[in-house]
Each structure stands twice: as C-alpha cells, then as structure tokens.
Design a protein around this motif. Structure first.
Motif, short mmCIF file in Angstrom:
data_model
loop_
_atom_site.label_atom_id
_atom_site.label_comp_id
_atom_site.label_asym_id
_atom_site.label_seq_id
_atom_site.Cartn_x
_atom_site.Cartn_y
_atom_site.Cartn_z
N GLY A 174 0.88 -1.22 -0.02
CA GLY A 174 0.14 0.14 0.15
C GLY A 174 0.82 1.15 -0.02
O GLY A 174 0.22 2.22 0.52
N LEU A 175 1.87 0.96 -0.56
CA LEU A 175 3.01 2.47 -0.59
C LEU A 175 2.49 3.12 -1.85
O LEU A 175 2.51 2.40 -2.87
N GLU A 176 2.86 4.45 -1.98
CA GLU A 176 2.68 5.23 -3.13
C GLU A 176 3.96 5.83 -3.46
O GLU A 176 4.46 6.78 -2.94
N PRO A 177 4.58 5.10 -4.50
CA PRO A 177 6.04 5.52 -4.71
C PRO A 177 5.94 7.00 -5.52
O PRO A 177 5.01 7.44 -6.14
N TRP A 178 7.04 7.69 -5.32
CA TRP A 178 7.14 9.02 -6.15
C TRP A 178 7.67 8.69 -7.45
O TRP A 178 8.56 7.65 -7.68
#
Length: 237
Positions: A174-178
């Motif tokens: 559930g991580l939102e990468p840049w």
C-alpha cells in the motif's frame, strides 16, 4: 555500529528495499523496543533542490520510511556548488552529489550503504556502455558488492530483480512511490534506452534482452577482476 544505511529516493525501488530491510531486521529480532523505529535500518533521502517541491518529496519519503519502521534523515545537497563536478551535465552532477552524501552518511555511521538498483538499471547501464564503445570495466556495470578504499561497503541487493518486482512490493504494502519526472524525460539517454531502445530490442530480437545484458555485466566483471589480479601480480614480480 550495527545496521545499514539505505539510499531512499521515494521511488518504488528504494521504498521496496527499505521495507525489505526493516522486515529482515524485525525477523532477526534486531529492532528491539525502540519507539522511534528500527534504528538498525537508517534511510537517507537526498534532496538535490533541482525541482520545484523537492523538499516536500524528500519529507514524504522520509516520513514513509519512518512509517515502515526505519529511522530517516534528509540531506540537502548543492548540485551547482562547484568542486569535482565541474564540467558535468546536470544529471551527472546530481548523481555525484547524491553519491557523496550517501557515502558520507554511511562513513559517519560506520554502516554498509545499500542502493536499490535493479536488473533493469544494470541492463540500461550496459546498453549505454555498448553504445559508447566502452571497455570491459565500464561494461561490467554496477558491482553488487564492493568496498571503497575508506572502508565503506556498497551493496546492491536488488540487482537480480526487475523493476516490476519492486512496483509489485509497493502495491502489496500500500505504498505510493514517487515518480521522478526526469525518469520520463526523453532528453536523457538513459530514459531513451529504458523507454524505447530496450523494448524495441525485445520486440525485434526476442525476450530476455535485459537479463542477458545483466549477465554480460557479470561475466565481464569476473574477467576484469581476473585481469586486474594478473596485472597486480605482474607488477609485484
């Protein structure tokens, strides 16, 4: 001091590496009861200050690392501050400044430095070297494990994984990468290799091009080390 330093940009590769390091440390019982995070995993975010909003991007990456359980710091570098980067283009100058900051953090803490380059990065490096007519040393690509003269060990644990693997890890957690806009800018040769040249080679020559380029780097690295050893022996005798 025990533990590792992880170079964190906020992208999928370095987020996945940070998460993996914390998971490994927790599984090994190395995190203890520290309320401020798993201190054996220290993420270092380098803010180059080259893009609008870079400070916010760096802060989000550091906050995400802390949320995963690591400790984190942000280092602001002056890419245009002169020094050894004279004559470099902006991409190379930023890379030089970033590596110096990460290397300095690892040296200060007395820890290995972990970088999140993947098999895709390795393949792009070799392809660009071939295009320049580079020799065996350059075509050896990035070393998965090396030690600098000052004792700092630099490890790239993800060189056997594809970029899609790290993206899948971020999705699962559930991580939102840049997404660095420079990574989609066709003015840069590496972006053209990634977005156009490698896919075209896969289409025209068949699958497995990236894996084969990475394997070529492994083979040439072994050759280069053997030649260096022979040269050292010849010098001594």
């Amino acid at each position: 001091a025990p533990g590792v330093v992880v170079g964190l940009s906020g992208g999928a590769d370095s987020l996945a590496l940070t998460a993996a390091c914390v998971a490994e440390a927790m599984a090994a019982g190395e995190c203890g009861e520290d309320p401020h995070g798993c201190a054996v995993v220290h993420a270092v975010v380098v803010d180059h200050g080259l893009q609008e909003g870079s400070a916010a991007v760096a802060e989000k990456a550091a906050t995400t690392a802390r949320g995963l359980g690591a400790t984190a710091e942000i280092i602001l570098v002056d890419v245009h501050g002169g020094g050894d980067g004279a004559g470099e283009g902006p991409e190379a100058a930023a890379r030089t400044a970033r590596h110096a900051a990460l290397h300095g953090a690892a040296l200060r803490l007395g820890r290995p430095l972990l970088l999140a380059h993947t098999l895709d990065d390795q393949a792009e490096t070799v392809l660009l070297g071939l295009a320049r007519g580079a020799g065996a040393t350059a075509l050896s690509g990035m070393d998965p494990d090396r030690r600098w003269d000052d004792g700092v060990r630099v490890v790239r644990p993800l060189l056997g994984l594809r970029r899609a693997d790290t993206e899948a890890v971020c999705d699962e957690l559930g991580l939102e990468p840049w997404h660095d806009p420079h990574n989609a800018d066709p003015r840069f040769a590496r972006v053209r290799a990634r977005a156009t040249a490698l896919p075209m080679l896969e289409e025209l020559l068949g699958p497995g091009i990236a894996e084969n380029l990475a394997r070529t780097a492994d083979l040439l690295r072994a050759d280069a080390r053997a030649l260096d050893a022979l040269a050292d022996d010849a010098l001594r005798t």
